[in-house]
Design a protein around this motif. Structure first.
Motif, short mmCIF file in Angstrom:
data_model
loop_
_atom_site.label_atom_id
_atom_site.label_comp_id
_atom_site.label_asym_id
_atom_site.label_seq_id
_atom_site.Cartn_x
_atom_site.Cartn_y
_atom_site.Cartn_z
N ALA A 66 47.22 -79.33 76.59
CA ALA A 66 46.20 -80.27 76.11
C ALA A 66 46.66 -81.71 76.32
O ALA A 66 45.87 -82.57 76.73
CB ALA A 66 45.89 -80.00 74.64
N GLY A 67 47.94 -81.97 76.07
CA GLY A 67 48.48 -83.31 76.33
C GLY A 67 48.36 -83.66 77.81
O GLY A 67 47.97 -84.79 78.16
N VAL A 86 44.69 -84.44 78.56
CA VAL A 86 44.32 -85.78 78.10
C VAL A 86 44.85 -86.82 79.08
O VAL A 86 44.16 -87.80 79.41
CB VAL A 86 44.83 -86.03 76.66
CG1 VAL A 86 44.69 -87.50 76.27
CG2 VAL A 86 44.08 -85.16 75.66
N LEU A 105 42.65 -86.86 82.12
CA LEU A 105 41.39 -87.54 81.82
C LEU A 105 41.58 -89.06 81.78
O LEU A 105 40.70 -89.81 82.21
CB LEU A 105 40.79 -87.03 80.51
CG LEU A 105 40.23 -85.62 80.54
CD1 LEU A 105 39.83 -85.16 79.13
CD2 LEU A 105 39.05 -85.53 81.50
N ALA A 106 42.72 -89.50 81.26
CA ALA A 106 43.00 -90.93 81.23
C ALA A 106 43.15 -91.49 82.65
O ALA A 106 42.66 -92.58 82.95
CB ALA A 106 44.24 -91.22 80.39
N ALA A 126 48.17 -94.21 77.71
CA ALA A 126 47.80 -92.88 77.19
C ALA A 126 48.22 -91.79 78.17
O ALA A 126 48.82 -90.78 77.77
CB ALA A 126 46.30 -92.81 76.93
N MET A 176 51.00 -89.07 77.06
CA MET A 176 50.44 -87.74 76.82
C MET A 176 50.94 -86.71 77.84
O MET A 176 50.93 -85.52 77.57
CB MET A 176 48.91 -87.78 76.81
CG MET A 176 48.33 -88.56 75.65
SD MET A 176 48.83 -87.98 74.02
CE MET A 176 48.06 -86.37 73.97
N PHE A 213 47.66 -92.75 70.97
CA PHE A 213 47.98 -91.89 72.10
C PHE A 213 49.48 -91.92 72.39
O PHE A 213 50.07 -90.90 72.76
CB PHE A 213 47.16 -92.29 73.33
CG PHE A 213 45.72 -91.94 73.20
CD1 PHE A 213 45.27 -90.66 73.49
CD2 PHE A 213 44.80 -92.88 72.76
CE1 PHE A 213 43.94 -90.32 73.34
CE2 PHE A 213 43.46 -92.56 72.61
CZ PHE A 213 43.03 -91.27 72.90
#
Length: 175
Positions: free
Chosen positions: A12-13, A16, A19-20, A62, A66, A142
């Motif tokens: 999940a990290g 993320v 996505l960043a 982030a 992440m 984040f």
């Protein structure tokens, strides 16, 4: 069950972080498109995304934090294999345990102070200085989450290596 939960958290990290990075690409592409529009259409068509550089920086921070735990557990952190490749398996394991213990401690230390910084930003109402003022605690969350995940990943890897009685981090190039 705990193994699956931890791996899901690390993944999940990484998601993320991805996505960043995507958000940075979209933001910069949109601003480039607006710059092209201004060149073609003239000053009447000149638009800019307010604080786009600030937002890109927030997304970059982030993404960087992440991704740390996921990259560690995937074996893609930069490692100096020159020394490791010359050691016998027992010495390699001992060096990995030492490194993981030190990394866990340093990561926990950094996490504690990053969370403290975020708390101060919240208390004092710190805002970014761009055109769009953003409360700094938002992007700092984040960083905190990424450092918590990294500390957890170091500790997890240390415990896993102790249980396995051998090094458990394989360089992604070796796998």
């Amino acid at each position: 069950m705990i193994r699956r939960l931890l791996d899901t958290l690390y993944l999940a990290g990484g998601a993320v972080a991805a996505l960043a990075i995507l958000a940075i690409c979209l933001l910069v592409a949109a601003q480039v498109g607006l710059n092209i529009l201004a060149r073609v259409g003239g000053p009447a068509w000149s638009y800019t995304i307010p604080s786009y550089a600030d937002f890109a920086g927030f997304f970059l921070a982030a993404a960087s934090f992440m991704a740390l735990a996921h990259t560690l557990r995937s074996g893609v952190h930069i490692r100096v294999n020159l020394l490791i490749s010359r050691l016998n398996p027992r010495a390699t394991w001992g060096l990995e345990l030492l490194t993981l213990a030190l990394a866990t401690a340093l990561s926990a230390y950094a996490t504690r102070y990053a969370i403290s910084l975020t708390h101060e930003s919240w208390d004092y109402g710190d805002m970014s200085s761009g055109i769009v003022a953003v409360p700094l605690w938002i992007p700092q969350l984040f960083m905190d989450a990424g450092l918590v995940l990294l500390t957890l990943a170091f500790l997890d890897t240390l415990v896993e290596s102790l249980r396995a009685r051998r090094p458990v981090i394989a360089d992604a190039g070796e796998a």
